[in-house]
Design a protein around this motif. Structure first.
Motif, PDB file in Angstrom:
ATOM      1  N   PHE A 108      -6.570  -1.532  -5.717  1.00 36.79           N
ATOM      2  CA  PHE A 108      -7.657  -0.604  -5.421  1.00 36.79           C
ATOM      3  C   PHE A 108      -7.086   0.805  -5.297  1.00 36.79           C
ATOM      4  N   GLY A 109      -7.813   1.783  -5.815  1.00 45.21           N
ATOM      5  CA  GLY A 109      -7.521   3.182  -5.546  1.00 45.21           C
ATOM      6  C   GLY A 109      -8.581   3.701  -4.591  1.00 45.21           C
ATOM      7  N   LEU A 110      -8.157   4.188  -3.426  1.00 39.05           N
ATOM      8  CA  LEU A 110      -9.108   4.648  -2.404  1.00 39.05           C
ATOM      9  C   LEU A 110      -8.958   6.151  -2.164  1.00 39.05           C
ATOM     10  N   ALA A 130       0.855  -1.186   0.000  1.00 37.81           N
ATOM     11  CA  ALA A 130       0.000   0.000   0.000  1.00 37.81           C
ATOM     12  C   ALA A 130       0.884   1.227   0.000  1.00 37.81           C
ATOM     13  N   LEU A 131       0.463   2.262  -0.725  1.00 41.35           N
ATOM     14  CA  LEU A 131       1.185   3.528  -0.682  1.00 41.35           C
ATOM     15  C   LEU A 131       0.209   4.677  -0.913  1.00 41.35           C
ATOM     16  N   ALA A 132       0.586   5.857  -0.398  1.00 41.43           N
ATOM     17  CA  ALA A 132      -0.295   7.025  -0.473  1.00 41.43           C
ATOM     18  C   ALA A 132       0.342   8.102  -1.337  1.00 41.43           C
ATOM     19  N   SER A 133      -0.477   8.783  -2.150  1.00 39.26           N
ATOM     20  CA  SER A 133       0.019   9.908  -2.949  1.00 39.26           C
ATOM     21  C   SER A 133      -0.203  11.191  -2.153  1.00 39.26           C
ATOM     22  N   PRO A 134       0.509  12.271  -2.512  1.00 39.78           N
ATOM     23  CA  PRO A 134       0.315  13.538  -1.787  1.00 39.78           C
ATOM     24  C   PRO A 134      -1.094  14.098  -1.999  1.00 39.78           C
ATOM     25  N   HIS A 135      -1.818  13.586  -3.021  1.00 39.68           N
ATOM     26  CA  HIS A 135      -3.132  14.150  -3.359  1.00 39.68           C
ATOM     27  C   HIS A 135      -4.285  13.418  -2.677  1.00 39.68           C
ATOM     28  N   GLY A 136      -3.974  12.498  -1.766  1.00 37.67           N
ATOM     29  CA  GLY A 136      -5.042  11.856  -1.016  1.00 37.67           C
ATOM     30  C   GLY A 136      -5.474  10.499  -1.540  1.00 37.67           C
ATOM     31  N   LEU A 137      -4.862  10.038  -2.651  1.00 39.36           N
ATOM     32  CA  LEU A 137      -5.190   8.708  -3.168  1.00 39.36           C
ATOM     33  C   LEU A 137      -4.326   7.665  -2.448  1.00 39.36           C
ATOM     34  N   VAL A 138      -4.951   6.615  -1.970  1.00 32.75           N
ATOM     35  CA  VAL A 138      -4.197   5.497  -1.380  1.00 32.75           C
ATOM     36  C   VAL A 138      -4.373   4.282  -2.283  1.00 32.75           C
ATOM     37  N   ALA A 146       1.022 -19.369  -1.058  1.00 32.78           N
ATOM     38  CA  ALA A 146       0.979 -17.991  -0.555  1.00 32.78           C
ATOM     39  C   ALA A 146       1.383 -17.060  -1.701  1.00 32.78           C
ATOM     40  N   PRO A 147       0.438 -16.723  -2.574  1.00 30.81           N
ATOM     41  CA  PRO A 147       0.780 -15.955  -3.768  1.00 30.81           C
ATOM     42  C   PRO A 147       1.374 -14.589  -3.432  1.00 30.81           C
ATOM     43  N   ALA A 148       2.366 -14.194  -4.231  1.00 34.45           N
ATOM     44  CA  ALA A 148       3.022 -12.903  -4.025  1.00 34.45           C
ATOM     45  C   ALA A 148       2.629 -11.947  -5.151  1.00 34.45           C
ATOM     46  N   LEU A 149       2.680 -10.655  -4.842  1.00 35.56           N
ATOM     47  CA  LEU A 149       2.378  -9.641  -5.860  1.00 35.56           C
ATOM     48  C   LEU A 149       3.470  -9.612  -6.917  1.00 35.56           C
ATOM     49  N   THR A 150       3.064  -9.426  -8.176  1.00 39.07           N
ATOM     50  CA  THR A 150       4.060  -9.262  -9.236  1.00 39.07           C
ATOM     51  C   THR A 150       4.291  -7.777  -9.519  1.00 39.07           C
ATOM     52  N   TYR A 151       3.393  -6.907  -9.034  1.00 43.70           N
ATOM     53  CA  TYR A 151       3.587  -5.460  -9.210  1.00 43.70           C
ATOM     54  C   TYR A 151       4.684  -4.998  -8.269  1.00 43.70           C
ATOM     55  N   ASN A 152       5.589  -4.126  -8.771  1.00 41.31           N
ATOM     56  CA  ASN A 152       6.586  -3.549  -7.868  1.00 41.31           C
ATOM     57  C   ASN A 152       6.167  -2.119  -7.486  1.00 41.31           C
ATOM     58  N   SER A 153       6.893  -1.543  -6.564  1.00 40.98           N
ATOM     59  CA  SER A 153       6.509  -0.221  -6.054  1.00 40.98           C
ATOM     60  C   SER A 153       6.509   0.840  -7.153  1.00 40.98           C
ATOM     61  N   ALA A 154       7.452   0.723  -8.117  1.00 39.49           N
ATOM     62  CA  ALA A 154       7.517   1.723  -9.196  1.00 39.49           C
ATOM     63  C   ALA A 154       6.244   1.698 -10.041  1.00 39.49           C
ATOM     64  N   GLU A 155       5.739   0.482 -10.331  1.00 42.07           N
ATOM     65  CA  GLU A 155       4.501   0.369 -11.117  1.00 42.07           C
ATOM     66  C   GLU A 155       3.316   0.946 -10.360  1.00 42.07           C
ATOM     67  N   LEU A 156       3.294   0.740  -9.046  1.00 41.69           N
ATOM     68  CA  LEU A 156       2.208   1.297  -8.235  1.00 41.69           C
ATOM     69  C   LEU A 156       2.320   2.817  -8.172  1.00 41.69           C
ATOM     70  N   GLN A 157       3.562   3.341  -8.086  1.00 42.05           N
ATOM     71  CA  GLN A 157       3.750   4.798  -8.063  1.00 42.05           C
ATOM     72  C   GLN A 157       3.172   5.443  -9.316  1.00 42.05           C
ATOM     73  N   LEU A 158       3.344   4.756 -10.469  1.00 43.57           N
ATOM     74  CA  LEU A 158       2.796   5.282 -11.731  1.00 43.57           C
ATOM     75  C   LEU A 158       1.281   5.438 -11.662  1.00 43.57           C
ATOM     76  N   LEU A 159       0.625   4.471 -11.017  1.00 45.77           N
ATOM     77  CA  LEU A 159      -0.837   4.543 -10.882  1.00 45.77           C
ATOM     78  C   LEU A 159      -1.244   5.691  -9.970  1.00 45.77           C
ATOM     79  N   CYS A 160      -0.338   6.072  -9.052  1.00 48.33           N
ATOM     80  CA  CYS A 160      -0.630   7.152  -8.105  1.00 48.33           C
ATOM     81  C   CYS A 160      -0.540   8.536  -8.764  1.00 48.33           C
ATOM     82  N   SER A 161       0.267   8.609  -9.817  1.00 47.74           N
ATOM     83  CA  SER A 161       0.551   9.928 -10.378  1.00 47.74           C
ATOM     84  C   SER A 161      -0.581  10.439 -11.253  1.00 47.74           C
TER      85      SER A 161
END
Length: 302
Positions: free
Chosen positions: A253-255, A223-231, A287-302
């Motif tokens: 999910f985008g919250l 999970a990560l949060a953007s400065p604009h309030g999207l988690v 125990a399945p692991a995520l294939t998305y890395n933090s950089a890919e998630l950051q792109l969705l946040c921007s």
């Protein structure tokens, strides 16, 4: 009189109600030594609970099969590896019902055997997680997943649970869903709007009888949060129908908070990727692991 707490009674009832009637009547005969004849399934459930010394004794009965406990835990938002043995599932269930930790009531709203369970789940997504300096998106992510998969899985009638409060009210009006399914061929579906998105997700559990079991350990949740309030909350898990494990899923999910609704978190977008067994080719299923890395998630946040 049985030595079960209210929480244990409520949990055991759910499990017993999901049993085949023949097995339930047979279990009632076993625990009463055939001294009591029950008239119907509801009576059988009460009799089994009344004549059980404690919750562990009841759960360890042969007729209370491993798959019943596995499905119960998944319905409560507790992820367990599909190959877990029965004694591990029993232990985890007893921990879930244990009153030792205060926060369990907050994390597992369905434990409260009252009608306010859904309100408590709602609260855990709004008032209990504040966007102050110490805000931890991972804490919100875990709480959100426990809440989301619990109410979505409760729509699956094969779990024998009371369906919880699912609907468009949990989504922003302009929410988007992208659903990518790989089972043999690849299929992409896109939906927009709270009504359509909530109905398509509901169809997975209610109509297709699927059960989504998230892996809320470190390798399965980010999970990560953007400065604009999207988690952003990303989670991996296994998909089941009855006792069969059908494949893996990854969901992002985008919250965003809704200031008009007590600052509760609502879903802005959902990306769901499903891979059937045949598309996995020997991938570890436990125990399945995520294939998305933090950089890919950051792109969705921007």
């Amino acid at each position: 009189m049985s030595g079960l707490s209210e929480t244990e009674r409520a949990g055991c009832k759910k499990i017993l109600k999901s049993m085949a009637k023949g097995d339930l009547y047979s279990l009632s005969d076993t625990v009463t030594n055939k001294m009591i004849v029950v008239e119907n399934a509801a009576e059988a459930v009460e009799t089994v609970i009344s004549f059980s010394k404690n919750a562990e004794e009841l759960l360890r009965r042969k007729k209370v099969q491993r798959d019943l406990i596995f499905r119960y835990l998944a319905g409560e938002g507790v992820a367990m590896p599909p190959n877990s043995e029965k004694h591990q599932l029993v232990q985890r269930t007893l921990e879930l019902w244990s009153p030792v930790k205060d926060e369990t009531k907050e994390r597992h709203p369905s434990q409260t055997p009252t009608d306010s369970a859904n309100e408590k789940a709602e609260e855990s997504l709004s008032t209990n997680v504040n966007a102050e300096e110490g805000f931890d998106p991972l804490v919100l992510g875990k709480q959100f997943c426990l809440w989301f998969f619990q109410i979505l899985n409760s729509q699956n009638v094969s779990l024998g649970q009371q369906p919880q409060d699912w609907g468009p009210q949990h989504f922003w009006p302009d929410v988007k869903l992208r659903l990518l399914a790989r089972a043999g061929s690849e299929q992409m579906e896109e939906f927009q709007g709270s009504e359509l998105v909530s109905l398509r997700l509901l169809a997975l559990t209610r109509d297709e009888r699927l059960l989504l079991s998230p892996n809320l350990e470190a390798q399965g949740l980010r999970a990560l949060a953007s400065p604009h309030g999207l988690v952003l909350v990303a989670v991996a898990g296994t998909i089941h129908r009855e006792a069969a494990c059908l494949g893996l899923f990854e969901q992002i999910f985008g919250l965003i908070r809704s200031p008009l609704e007590n600052n509760s978190w609502k879903i802005k977008f959902v990306n769901l990727k499903i891979r059937g067994q045949e598309a996995l080719g020997g991938t570890e299923m436990t125990a399945p692991a995520l294939t998305y890395n933090s950089a890919e998630l950051q792109l969705l946040c921007s």
